[in-house]
Motif scaffolding. Sequence first.
Motif, short mmCIF file in Angstrom:
data_model
loop_
_atom_site.label_atom_id
_atom_site.label_comp_id
_atom_site.label_asym_id
_atom_site.label_seq_id
_atom_site.Cartn_x
_atom_site.Cartn_y
_atom_site.Cartn_z
N GLY A 118 7.01 -3.81 -0.21
CA GLY A 118 7.71 -5.08 -0.09
C GLY A 118 8.29 -5.34 1.29
O GLY A 118 8.84 -6.43 1.54
N HIS A 119 8.15 -4.37 2.20
CA HIS A 119 8.66 -4.54 3.57
C HIS A 119 7.76 -5.50 4.34
O HIS A 119 6.55 -5.60 4.08
CB HIS A 119 8.69 -3.18 4.27
CG HIS A 119 9.39 -3.20 5.60
ND1 HIS A 119 8.75 -3.56 6.77
CD2 HIS A 119 10.66 -2.90 5.95
CE1 HIS A 119 9.60 -3.47 7.77
NE2 HIS A 119 10.77 -3.08 7.31
N TRP A 168 4.53 1.14 13.19
CA TRP A 168 5.72 0.29 13.19
C TRP A 168 5.47 -1.12 12.66
O TRP A 168 6.43 -1.88 12.49
CB TRP A 168 6.30 0.20 14.60
CG TRP A 168 6.90 1.50 15.05
CD1 TRP A 168 7.24 2.57 14.26
CD2 TRP A 168 7.24 1.86 16.39
NE1 TRP A 168 7.76 3.58 15.02
CE2 TRP A 168 7.78 3.18 16.34
CE3 TRP A 168 7.15 1.22 17.62
CZ2 TRP A 168 8.22 3.85 17.47
CZ3 TRP A 168 7.59 1.89 18.74
CH2 TRP A 168 8.11 3.19 18.68
N THR A 169 4.23 -1.51 12.43
CA THR A 169 4.00 -2.83 11.85
C THR A 169 4.51 -2.88 10.41
O THR A 169 4.68 -3.97 9.86
CB THR A 169 2.50 -3.21 11.86
OG1 THR A 169 1.77 -2.26 11.07
CG2 THR A 169 1.96 -3.22 13.28
N VAL A 170 4.75 -1.71 9.81
CA VAL A 170 5.26 -1.63 8.43
C VAL A 170 6.47 -0.69 8.35
O VAL A 170 7.48 -1.03 7.74
CB VAL A 170 4.18 -1.14 7.45
CG1 VAL A 170 4.77 -0.82 6.08
CG2 VAL A 170 3.07 -2.18 7.32
N TYR A 215 0.80 -1.22 0.00
CA TYR A 215 0.00 0.00 0.00
C TYR A 215 0.84 1.28 0.00
O TYR A 215 0.32 2.36 -0.25
CB TYR A 215 -0.95 0.02 1.21
CG TYR A 215 -2.02 -1.04 1.14
CD1 TYR A 215 -3.17 -0.85 0.39
CD2 TYR A 215 -1.87 -2.25 1.81
CE1 TYR A 215 -4.16 -1.82 0.32
CE2 TYR A 215 -2.86 -3.23 1.74
CZ TYR A 215 -3.99 -3.01 1.00
OH TYR A 215 -4.97 -3.99 0.93
N SER A 216 2.12 1.18 0.30
CA SER A 216 2.98 2.36 0.34
C SER A 216 4.07 2.23 -0.72
O SER A 216 4.31 1.15 -1.26
CB SER A 216 3.62 2.51 1.71
OG SER A 216 4.69 1.60 1.87
N TYR A 217 4.72 3.35 -1.03
CA TYR A 217 5.88 3.31 -1.92
C TYR A 217 7.18 3.50 -1.15
O TYR A 217 8.26 3.24 -1.68
CB TYR A 217 5.76 4.39 -3.01
CG TYR A 217 5.69 5.81 -2.51
CD1 TYR A 217 6.84 6.59 -2.40
CD2 TYR A 217 4.47 6.39 -2.17
CE1 TYR A 217 6.78 7.90 -1.95
CE2 TYR A 217 4.40 7.71 -1.73
CZ TYR A 217 5.56 8.46 -1.62
OH TYR A 217 5.48 9.76 -1.18
N THR A 218 7.10 3.92 0.09
CA THR A 218 8.30 4.09 0.91
C THR A 218 8.72 2.78 1.57
O THR A 218 9.89 2.62 1.94
CB THR A 218 8.07 5.15 1.99
OG1 THR A 218 6.92 4.76 2.77
CG2 THR A 218 7.81 6.51 1.37
#
Length: 501
Positions: free
Chosen positions: A60-61, A410-412, A54-57
Amino acid sequence: MDYSRFYRPLIQFFVYTYSLNTFTYAYVDPDLYGHITFGREIWEQGRVPEIDTYSYTAYGHEWINHEWLMEVFMFLLYDVWGSPGLLLVRVLLGLSIIHILSQLYFAKANNLFAYALYFICLAHALGLGFAMRPQLITYLFIPMMMYILHQYFDGNKRGLFLLPVIFLIWVNSHGGVVAGIGIFGVIVGVEAVRGLLYKTQTWKPLAVTWAVSAAMLFINPAGYHLLAFFAETIPYRRDITEWFPVTVFDDSHLFFKALVVLFFISLFSKKPKHAWEVLIIAAAIVYGFKHVRHTVLTSLLMTPFVPIHLAAVIERFQQGKTPRHLPRLVHVVVAWFLIGFAAFQINYQWFRWSGNEFQIQVKKFYYPVYEMRFLKENNLNGNILTLMNWGEYLIWHLPDSRVSVDGRYWTVYSPKLLRQNMIFHNGWEGWQHFLKFYRHDIILTHFNNMDLENLEGWVKIFQGPRARIFVRTSKPYHPAYLKYRQKQFRFNNEPPSWHFP
């Protein structure tokens, strides 16, 4: 006539209906957008995602989603009954908490003044945390756990088998399970020491139940990695308002502070006390003042103890005094007042929500509603640099875009990334550096960083009452910039709907 039996259902009904003011909180929590979206993904794909998309920063994390079960529940609830279903379940959860704790009180005490005084303060103290979020399951399971344990110490051992089941659901629903297993562990530890000192065996079934409950914590999609995540992140301070400390000498959180005062008064009771109760509440009060978020848990943990011993203090004070018998007419007037007030509360809530079509509301000027509509109607998507509290709002409304950060915290995301995002939006020293780290296409921000107005390489394309939208002007050109140059934007001046979503 025994007026305590006459008044008890009236006072209880009064407390329950008064509590509706807390449980019918009108506005949508920022994270609700994400919880329903993530729940939909889990339900449709039949698995819990392990990486972020859902994020670009942080694309894949690793994503440690410890709230997945509640998110699926919230999605199904919304999918079947919509916004009114979310509201109804929240009210039922709140009333269930009040009912469980009321039953625990009346099993050991019957002073109606102590009950009403404490539970009205409790209703207000619960208000801070009663948004539609997974943490509601923690607010329900803490009273359930304490009820079962108090029943055990009163001689009813049959409920213990429910605790491992509760912890199995809890660990897959909310991180508050850590507090639950810790509180249970303290009780077992204190009772084990007492058992060894006084040669009693009551602690052994508790120890076995705790061990089985602790084993349940490993039954989750992330396995032991979830517990490692909790161990790593729980001790750290968070840059979120609800994790700030409660200031003691001001008028904030007055009802929580009132409950703490009542706790210290209740210590003067001569009624027998469990050592673990006082120990747990004392520790909870420290955490309650340390973090605003924990005031609700502290209030819940105080409830099985404080009103019961407060009642004993009041009765001790009244001991030896001749009770004053009031005319029956006075009792009739008081009864009708209680009934009338309860009816007023129900009618007030009914008309309040029927006027909103029983929909949860989007708070005006908290969310970028006008700005979001501009992005949607002009089909503007991409990597959007936005505030954390708006991230999941964007995820819901712009599924073809990705966000810089959102409420998953912090979960992501790493603490450094979250801090960099905050520095940028507030215009603090070095805010420009964040633009170099990632490929941002669109900036959606509030008005704190006014230096953005003259930032080279970016142009403002829209300004609404809550936020501004900027797009990148460097090559390769983003479609939003091309539309801006060609003056192809649509502007909608119609007032938006304030119903969720």
